[in-house]
Design an enzyme around this catalytic site. Structure first.
Site, PDB file in Angstrom:
ATOM      1  N   TRP A   1       0.835  -1.203   0.000  1.00  0.00           N
ATOM      2  CA  TRP A   1       0.000   0.000   0.000  1.00  0.00           C
ATOM      3  C   TRP A   1       0.868   1.250   0.000  1.00  0.00           C
ATOM      4  O   TRP A   1       0.515   2.273  -0.600  1.00  0.00           O
ATOM      5  CB  TRP A   1      -0.916   0.004   1.222  1.00  0.00           C
ATOM      6  CG  TRP A   1      -1.735   1.254   1.377  1.00  0.00           C
ATOM      7  CD1 TRP A   1      -2.973   1.508   0.871  1.00  0.00           C
ATOM      8  CD2 TRP A   1      -1.374   2.439   2.125  1.00  0.00           C
ATOM      9  NE1 TRP A   1      -3.404   2.763   1.239  1.00  0.00           N
ATOM     10  CE2 TRP A   1      -2.445   3.357   2.003  1.00  0.00           C
ATOM     11  CE3 TRP A   1      -0.257   2.797   2.868  1.00  0.00           C
ATOM     12  CZ2 TRP A   1      -2.424   4.604   2.611  1.00  0.00           C
ATOM     13  CZ3 TRP A   1      -0.234   4.056   3.472  1.00  0.00           C
ATOM     14  CH2 TRP A   1      -1.310   4.941   3.340  1.00  0.00           C
ATOM     15  N   HIS A   2       2.021   1.179   0.669  1.00  0.00           N
ATOM     16  CA  HIS A   2       2.869   2.356   0.818  1.00  0.00           C
ATOM     17  C   HIS A   2       3.562   2.776  -0.464  1.00  0.00           C
ATOM     18  O   HIS A   2       3.926   3.952  -0.608  1.00  0.00           O
ATOM     19  CB  HIS A   2       3.910   2.115   1.919  1.00  0.00           C
ATOM     20  CG  HIS A   2       3.355   2.201   3.295  1.00  0.00           C
ATOM     21  ND1 HIS A   2       2.704   1.149   3.920  1.00  0.00           N
ATOM     22  CD2 HIS A   2       3.334   3.218   4.191  1.00  0.00           C
ATOM     23  CE1 HIS A   2       2.316   1.512   5.121  1.00  0.00           C
ATOM     24  NE2 HIS A   2       2.674   2.765   5.314  1.00  0.00           N
ATOM     25  N   GLY A   3       3.785   1.859  -1.369  1.00  0.00           N
ATOM     26  CA  GLY A   3       4.459   2.267  -2.595  1.00  0.00           C
ATOM     27  C   GLY A   3       4.710   1.131  -3.555  1.00  0.00           C
ATOM     28  O   GLY A   3       4.730  -0.042  -3.162  1.00  0.00           O
TER      29      GLY A   3
ATOM     30  N   PHE B   1       2.488   8.709  -0.846  1.00  0.00           N
ATOM     31  CA  PHE B   1       1.775   7.444  -0.742  1.00  0.00           C
ATOM     32  C   PHE B   1       0.273   7.630  -0.970  1.00  0.00           C
ATOM     33  O   PHE B   1      -0.441   6.662  -1.062  1.00  0.00           O
ATOM     34  CB  PHE B   1       2.001   6.815   0.645  1.00  0.00           C
ATOM     35  CG  PHE B   1       3.468   6.649   0.954  1.00  0.00           C
ATOM     36  CD1 PHE B   1       4.323   6.100   0.037  1.00  0.00           C
ATOM     37  CD2 PHE B   1       3.977   7.078   2.169  1.00  0.00           C
ATOM     38  CE1 PHE B   1       5.686   5.955   0.327  1.00  0.00           C
ATOM     39  CE2 PHE B   1       5.325   6.939   2.474  1.00  0.00           C
ATOM     40  CZ  PHE B   1       6.172   6.368   1.542  1.00  0.00           C
TER      41      PHE B   1
END
Length: 482
Positions: free
Chosen positions: A325-327, A482
């Protein structure tokens, strides 16, 4: 528009003044918030406002259709449509290039060549945050946990509410949406408490995060030029940079919202005082960790499944997906997977510790907090590194004999000799309040101090803010990417 910019101060003063002049007119208040939120977001790039509009209108219509439909198959199809729209937009802008490049690298292993079409697009600010917020709305309606909202203005305001639009907290509709159905009147106490919370958030960002970033960026970007001892300090600086930056943003968002009569959920709770990895995720980015718990982990079966292997797999999937999800980078996936590994080690360690009680409880607690901080900080290397190769190189240097080299001379070359001292003093300042408010609802509470002490605290915060804001300028927040 940045919270720590002069433009935002002017923007907020204007919005706040108009907002409370119309406290008897709910529709005007919500309209003002909606327009202000679109101006706030459009300040970066007005073209991406269309994405928020699509998410808002589509989930409003689909949520209403799910609520009014009693046919299970049709309800499920509508939910899938909502997920397809939201995840489709998120996947296209955030993950298209990642999947394309990864597939190209994979087929190259078998001797196939490809010239993939890569997109030169900018990631829309905050897309992961508001996408998850709208997704939870339709999922909760489908599950029967809430009814759809019949007021489009209120729903669009909920999706785009500017204090938490680009970096959270990721609010649930059941908590935030009803608040736009009530008139908000000016409350002196809430205004003062909100202002204090925002002030504390600005301190975390401008004084702690931005100063730590000065060294963390230099060290990570030139890691091959420094010994292991400097790299250790670099990752510690990054640990406090990302905490001060992200929790600072959340504190500012919560404080500003509170000043406007809107309650947002707590997003951080002294995470570096956690006693284990599970406790860390109860304290770090709480809105995201609870989102993955409710919409990924539990639907997979959670801890209620009979098979211990399946339970472990559920944990690995949840942590790994949260990392992704973060990157769009393998480093984030590894970062998430590492936390699942730490979780399993912690579980095994806890079981063995319960059988042999040698040390006093207080020492065990300090030991657990220290080990957890070391594990979390180690994982930050993958989070911050540009690539997997960079992370391994960074770790290898730490594990070498250069970890014994005196790092002080290297820091003298990087910048001012006074700056590290200021950082240390600020971190001590932060630690005092983190420990004092470890289990409090708000991270900055000074009501129990005498008036002269409180005055000294506020004045020192303001002076530090003014000095470092003038020195470093308005720096962006880490989680905008993000």
């Amino acid at each position: 528009m940045l919270f720590n910019s002069f433009e935002f101060v002017v923007f907020f003063v204007i919005v706040f003044s108009l907002y409370y002049k119309s406290y008897n007119n709910l529709k005007f208040q919500n309209t003002l918030l909606l327009i202000s939120s679109y101006v706030f977001y459009g300040w970066w790039d007005w073209r991406f406002l269309s994405l928020i509009l699509i998410s808002s209108v589509s989930d409003y219509i689909i949520g209403k259709a799910i609520d009014e439909n009693s046919n299970k198959i049709q309800r499920k199809r509508l939910l899938i449509l909502s997920l397809f729209i939201n995840l489709g937009i998120l996947g296209f802008f955030k993950y298209y290039n990642f999947f394309t490049e990864s597939f190209t690298d994979f087929i190259a292993l078998f001797g196939f060549e490809s010239n993939p079409l890569l997109l030169k697009i900018v990631l829309p600010v905050g897309i992961s945050f508001y996408t998850f917020q709208t997704m939870s709305y339709t999922i909760d309606i489908y599950r029967g946990k809430m009814n759809s909202n019949k007021n489009l203005l209120q729903f669009m305001t909920f999706v785009s509410f500017f204090p938490q639009l680009v970096a959270g907290p990721i609010e649930r509709a059941s908590h935030l949406l009803p608040q736009f159905n009530k008139k908000r009147k000016f409350d002196v106490f809430e205004f003062k408490e909100g202002a204090k919370q925002a002030l504390w958030g600005l301190f975390k960002k401008i004084v702690i995060a931005d100063n730590c970033a000065f060294y963390a960026n230099q060290i990570f970007e030139n890691s091959d030029s420094y010994p292991g001892s400097v790299l250790v300090i670099g990752v510690i600086f990054f640990a406090f940079q990302i905490y001060g930056d992200f929790s600072g943003y959340s504190d500012i968002a919560i404080g500003i919202s509170r000043m406007m009569g809107i309650d947002l959920m707590q997003n951080f709770k002294s995470p570096y005082l956690a006693e284990n990895i599970q406790d860390f995720w109860r304290r770090w980015h709480i809105s995201l960790s609870t989102w993955f718990r409710d919409y990924v982990y539990i639907p997979l079966g959670g801890s209620k499944v009979d098979s211990s292997l399946r339970r472990s797999l559920n944990i690995i999937i949840t942590f790994t997906v949260s990392g992704f999800w973060h990157g769009a980078n393998w480093t984030f996936i590894i970062w998430g997977a590492l936390h699942s590994l730490f979780y399993f080690i912690q579980t095994a360690y806890s079981k063995n510790l319960n059988t042999v009680k040698i040390l006093p409880a207080s020492l065990v607690k300090v030991f657990n907090i220290t080990i957890t901080f070391i594990a979390v900080t180690f994982a930050w290397i993958f989070f911050r590194a540009e690539s997997f190769t960079h992370a391994i190189s960074y770790i290898s240097e730490i594990a070498s004999s250069t970890i014994l080299v005196n790092p002080l001379s290297y820091f003298k070359e990087m910048g001012s000799s006074i700056q590290p001292i200021i950082i240390v003093i600020s971190l001590i300042y932060l630690s005092v309040f983190e420990i004092a408010n470890r289990n409090a609802s708000y991270s900055f509470q000074v009501g129990h101090y005498r008036t002269p002490v409180k005055t000294l605290i506020y004045c020192s915060l303001l002076l530090l803010l003014i000095f470092f804001r003038a020195t470093n300028g308005a720096q962006e927040f880490i989680y905008f990417q993000f």
